[in-house]
Write a protein that holds these residues in place. Structure first.
Motif: not given
Length: 712
Positions: A42-43, A56-58, A69-71, A147-150
């Protein structure tokens, strides 16, 4: 209440089956979601300016086959929602909950598992969460890490405290993000329970400011049945990643589908006042679940507390015991230590003071047996929460208080033994009902029991909410100290009337807090809900209360008055001892007058670490109160009272720092000026470093009230 739900697809951007953009109702904030090589990303943009770069999200699972991944995308839908709701208590009478929503339904073909990501975009920010539908191949699962990134756009200025699983009681540090690693070690100060996890870990709510002047706040909303989220910084790439609080075995969450994570929140604006005025976190929580809320009332109180915090008095009754076992301890046969503050005569003194000056309640700590060895021993059975010391007549004191129109406020210190508290909870609440208590201050000082659990882990978060729900059954309001920092749950359970969960006034008696501390808390800790900060200290030299305590309160009297407005809470304490108020009764008048519940709030000016000025309209009146606090440097406000009604005149009383006021050398210097104001009045007011000003603005009902007064 008006509710509007648009079920039709509201696609506000474009374009392929794996990339969707959705905007806020006013079009200024947008989220771009897409699958990139099977990885959710997302952005976030604000006014077309990047706020969060591709992130990244996961979720990583203990069982393997991670949901990272692999979605592939099964479906994506969008909708719009608009309602107006009324909080039981709050900063404003009504709150608008207006957002555009996008739900990305994802499938992992290799495992035949499903995960949804729900985004809500408001005019003041965004919220998103993971949702795990009921499904055959994902029933019970354990989170190893989320693993939620900002991913940030630069080396922003941040106001932060060290990442810790057990405490938020730290002074804030202002620095560039790249400087956190070098500063964190010195930012960690001692606490009864603490677990720092990383050299670059910080806690939410995190406030940042970009070089371009954008204010960005990262937090979470609706934290239930999940671990508290911290943030860990990759300072080479300027990427924050979620870091959940582990349980006793090191895992970050144990879930059963259907379920979901809390909301991850990003509030953004080019005006600092908008961050303070945001209701995004409240809006992301569920509506009130209590059918009857008539018994929930904001509280202004005094208490037998500051004299114990400063060391003048003690919580314990006797010094004759090296340790206590409640089941075979007869306190009536033990000598008094002569310093026990929660005794009948002293409590009556506070009751009399409260009754004379219009306070609702009196907090009494140290009333119950067991305080002799409560601290630091990780005892299982440390308190029973029902048995008073011999010099505290619980029946007579409550009757005396009620005869004066005052209630006593209950105190339950668990000493971290949450299992013991749950064991005694029903009996403790029944005792409160019996004697007419309707509010409790609970505490969780020390390491947690069960062993290995942390204050902010899933197990304890479930415990805190359990206590609030059980309290509601007994019509009891809860003020939890040392609990997890709030995430807006007070909307759903408004009997959660306050929390501490930050470095409060008590630290002013433990060596002090940085002068700019209270100019940061509204941007950070208060984003998720009100704080029981316990302001109102008038004697800054603690040695005058306790000759053995050489601490100094880093504030002026005018600053302490302003906190009743700038530090929003429906639960406000006049924390000092009565003798100190009696020396400054003209200044004390503001604490007596100021409201604790509001119809409206206007943030007039703000800059984290420097100053905050707020105006609030008292509930069901035409009266306003203004507060300003300054940080490390002097601040001069130039404000217009244009929030007042145009056709009315008001009597304003201004409590400000004196010309020679200095928080270190002359903190008790203040001036009081009274005059007539209207909505056209402009004021220039000076606040010294760690100082401030407070204004009561009372609507004039009759011209005779204005006699002898001049315009300010």
């Amino acid at each position: 209440m008006k509710i509007k739900l648009t079920l039709a697809v509201l696609l506000l951007g474009a374009i392929t089956s794996h990339a969707k953009v959705i905007q806020s109702p006013n079009g200024q904030i947008s989220i771009d979601f897409r699958l990139k090589n099977g990885i959710p990303t997302y952005k976030v943009n604000y006014k077309e300016i990047p706020v969060i770069k591709e992130s990244k999200l996961g979720v990583e699972l203990r069982e393997g086959n991670n949901l990272m991944d692999g979605f592939e995308q099964v479906n994506i839908s969008t909708s719009s929602f608009d309602e107006t709701w009324q909080p039981v208590w709050g900063e404003v009478k009504e709150i608008r909950n207006h957002y555009n929503e996008m739900v990305a339904e994802l499938k992992q073909p290799a495992t035949n598992r499903y995960m949804n990501i729900r985004f809500r975009v408001y005019d003041d920010g965004v919220g998103f969460r993971y949702e795990f539908p009921q499904q055959k191949n994902l029933v019970y699962f354990t989170i190893k890490e989320e693993h939620t990134q900002f991913a940030l756009t630069g080396d922003h200025t941040a106001w932060w405290i060290p990442g810790d699983y057990d405490t938020q009681e730290y002074d804030y540090t202002q620095s560039k993000l790249s400087e956190i690693r070098g500063l964190l070690r010195n930012a960690v100060t001692s606490n009864a329970s603490q677990t720092v996890f990383s050299e670059t870990g910080v806690q939410t709510s995190l406030q940042m400011k970009t070089a371009e002047g954008l204010y960005i706040n990262l937090h979470e909303a609706a934290l239930t049945d999940y671990s508290c989220m911290h943030l860990n910084l990759d300072d080479k790439n300027m990427i924050f990643e979620s870091w959940l609080t582990p349980d006793a075995e090191g895992y970050k969450g144990r879930l059963q589908t259907p379920c979901h994570s809390p909301w991850r929140t990003i509030i953004v604006s080019d005006n600092a006042c908008d961050i303070l005025a945001s209701h995004l976190i409240l809006n992301l929580n569920e509506p009130c679940k209590l059918e009857d809320t008539s018994w929930i009332k904001p509280v202004k109180y005094v208490g037998v507390w500051w004299e114990m915090i400063t060391g003048k008095g003690t919580w314990s009754y006797t010094n004759a015991l090296p340790s206590v076992k409640l089941e075979n301890c007869d306190y009536s046969k033990l000598p008094k230590n002569g310093t026990h503050s929660a005794n009948n005569d002293n409590v009556k003194r506070y009751i009399d003071f409260a009754a004379e000056h219009g306070f609702d309640q009196v907090l009494v700590e140290g009333w119950n047996i067991g305080w002799e060895d409560w601290f630091g021993n990780q005892k299982n059975y440390v308190f029973d929460f029902v048995t008073p010391y011999p010099d505290f007549d619980i029946k007579a004191l409550n009757e005396y208080a009620h005869s004066k129109g005052v209630r006593l406020m209950m105190h339950h210190e668990t000493s971290g033994s949450s299992v013991n508290y749950e064991r005694h909870l029903e009996a403790a609440y029944q005792l409160m009902n019996k004697y007419g208590y309707n509010s409790v201050k609970s505490g969780y000082v020390g390491n947690m029991l069960p062993y290995g659990e942390h204050h902010y882990g899933q197990w304890m978060n479930d415990h805190y909410l359990h206590c609030v729900k059980e309290a509601a059954k007994h019509k009891i309001m809860v003020n939890a100290h040392e609990a997890v920092r709030p995430t807006g749950l007070c909307r759903t359970y408004p009997n959660l009337i306050g929390n501490e969960s930050a470095r409060g006034t008590e630290y002013q008696a433990f060596g002090g807090s940085k002068p700019f501390h209270t100019t940061i808390l509204p941007f950070t800790r208060l984003q998720g809900g009100p704080m029981d900060y316990t302001p109102g200290i008038f004697e800054m030299d603690i040695e005058k209360i306790n000759p053995n305590n050489h601490s100094h309160v880093n504030a002026t009297i005018a600053n302490q008055l302003a906190l009743y407005v700038t530090m929003y809470s429906p639960l406000q304490m006049a924390a000092d001892i009565p003798e100190n108020y009696e020396r400054f009764m003209d200044a004390f008048q503001f604490i007596k007058d100021v409201a604790v519940d509001w119809d409206d709030s206007k943030y007039l000016e703000a800059e984290p670490g420097k100053f905050i000025t707020v105006a609030r309209k008292a509930k069901d009146t035409g009266n306003w109160f203004v507060g300003c606090v300054a940080g490390d440097a002097e601040h001069t406000s130039k404000i217009t009272l244009d929030f007042l009604d145009a056709d009315k005149k008001y009597i304003a009383t201004v409590y400000a720092d004196g010309k020679d006021a200095d928080y270190k050398t002359n903190p008790q210097s203040y001036t009081i000026k009274k005059g007539i104001v209207t909505n056209k009045t402009k004021l220039n007011l000076r606040a010294v470093a760690a100082g401030g000003y407070a204004i009561s603005i009372i609507e004039a009902k009759d011209t005779s009230e204005l006699k002898g007064l001049k315009k300010l």
